[in-house]
Design an enzyme around this catalytic site. Structure first.
Site, mmCIF file in Angstrom:
data_model
loop_
_atom_site.group_PDB
_atom_site.id
_atom_site.type_symbol
_atom_site.label_atom_id
_atom_site.label_comp_id
_atom_site.label_asym_id
_atom_site.label_seq_id
_atom_site.Cartn_x
_atom_site.Cartn_y
_atom_site.Cartn_z
ATOM 1 N N ASN A 7 0.873 -1.169 0.000
ATOM 2 C CA ASN A 7 0.000 0.000 0.000
ATOM 3 C C ASN A 7 0.910 1.219 0.000
ATOM 4 O OD1 ASN A 7 -1.578 2.227 0.712
ATOM 5 N ND2 ASN A 7 -2.912 1.050 2.038
ATOM 6 N N HIS A 9 0.448 4.193 0.422
ATOM 7 C CA HIS A 9 0.119 5.242 1.381
ATOM 8 C C HIS A 9 0.494 4.861 2.812
ATOM 9 C CE1 HIS A 9 -1.838 7.400 -1.809
ATOM 10 N NE2 HIS A 9 -2.552 6.328 -2.091
ATOM 11 N N CYS A 10 1.168 3.741 2.962
ATOM 12 C CA CYS A 10 1.577 3.247 4.280
ATOM 13 C C CYS A 10 3.094 3.362 4.411
ATOM 14 C CB CYS A 10 1.139 1.793 4.440
ATOM 15 S SG CYS A 10 1.773 1.006 5.937
ATOM 16 N N SER A 11 3.553 4.038 5.442
ATOM 17 C CA SER A 11 4.999 4.236 5.607
ATOM 18 C C SER A 11 5.725 2.914 5.865
ATOM 19 C CB SER A 11 5.273 5.227 6.740
ATOM 20 O OG SER A 11 4.778 4.728 7.968
ATOM 21 N N THR A 14 6.022 1.121 2.553
ATOM 22 C CA THR A 14 7.010 1.796 1.713
ATOM 23 C C THR A 14 8.427 1.468 2.177
ATOM 24 O OG1 THR A 14 5.450 3.552 1.201
ATOM 25 C CG2 THR A 14 7.778 4.051 0.873
#
Length: 115
Positions: A7, A9-11, A14
């Protein structure tokens, strides 16, 4: 080959992706927010993880709080919820050789990369 359910948008997701990129191992990325997993794929994934479906659910997400908080559900119901609301899926998840694990914290994937 390693697959990562990611995802963007997930740190944590990432960070795990960055660790994979730095490893220079072959891998493929599936952004499950853009390409949600099907009920069949989720059922297979749960088998690969060896956990109850509910353990894949992020219970701090707005969708969980709005629709599922406090409910007791069977695995099949959780799978349907994860298929309908992909943001509920724990992340990142790495899959290799028919086995999967949740890469939280992201440093946990170093075990996979070193093994």
């Amino acid at each position: 080959m390693i697959r990562i359910l990611h995802n963007e948008h997930c740190s944590k997701s990432t960070c795990a992706l960055q660790l994979l990129q730095e490893s220079q191992l072959a891998f493929e990325v599936r952004n499950y927010m853009e390409q949600p997993l099907t009920v069949t794929e989720l059922t297979t994934l749960i088998g690969q993880l060896g956990i109850p479906a509910e353990e894949l659910v992020r219970k701090n997400e707005p969708e969980y709080l709005a629709h599922f908080a406090g409910k007791t559900m069977r695995d099949e119901d959780w799978v349907a919820a994860l298929a309908a609301y992909p943001a509920l899926l724990q992340r990142p998840i790495l899959i290799q050789d028919g086995k999967a694990f949740i890469g939280r914290p992201p440093e946990r994937i170093l075990t996979l990369l070193q093994g």
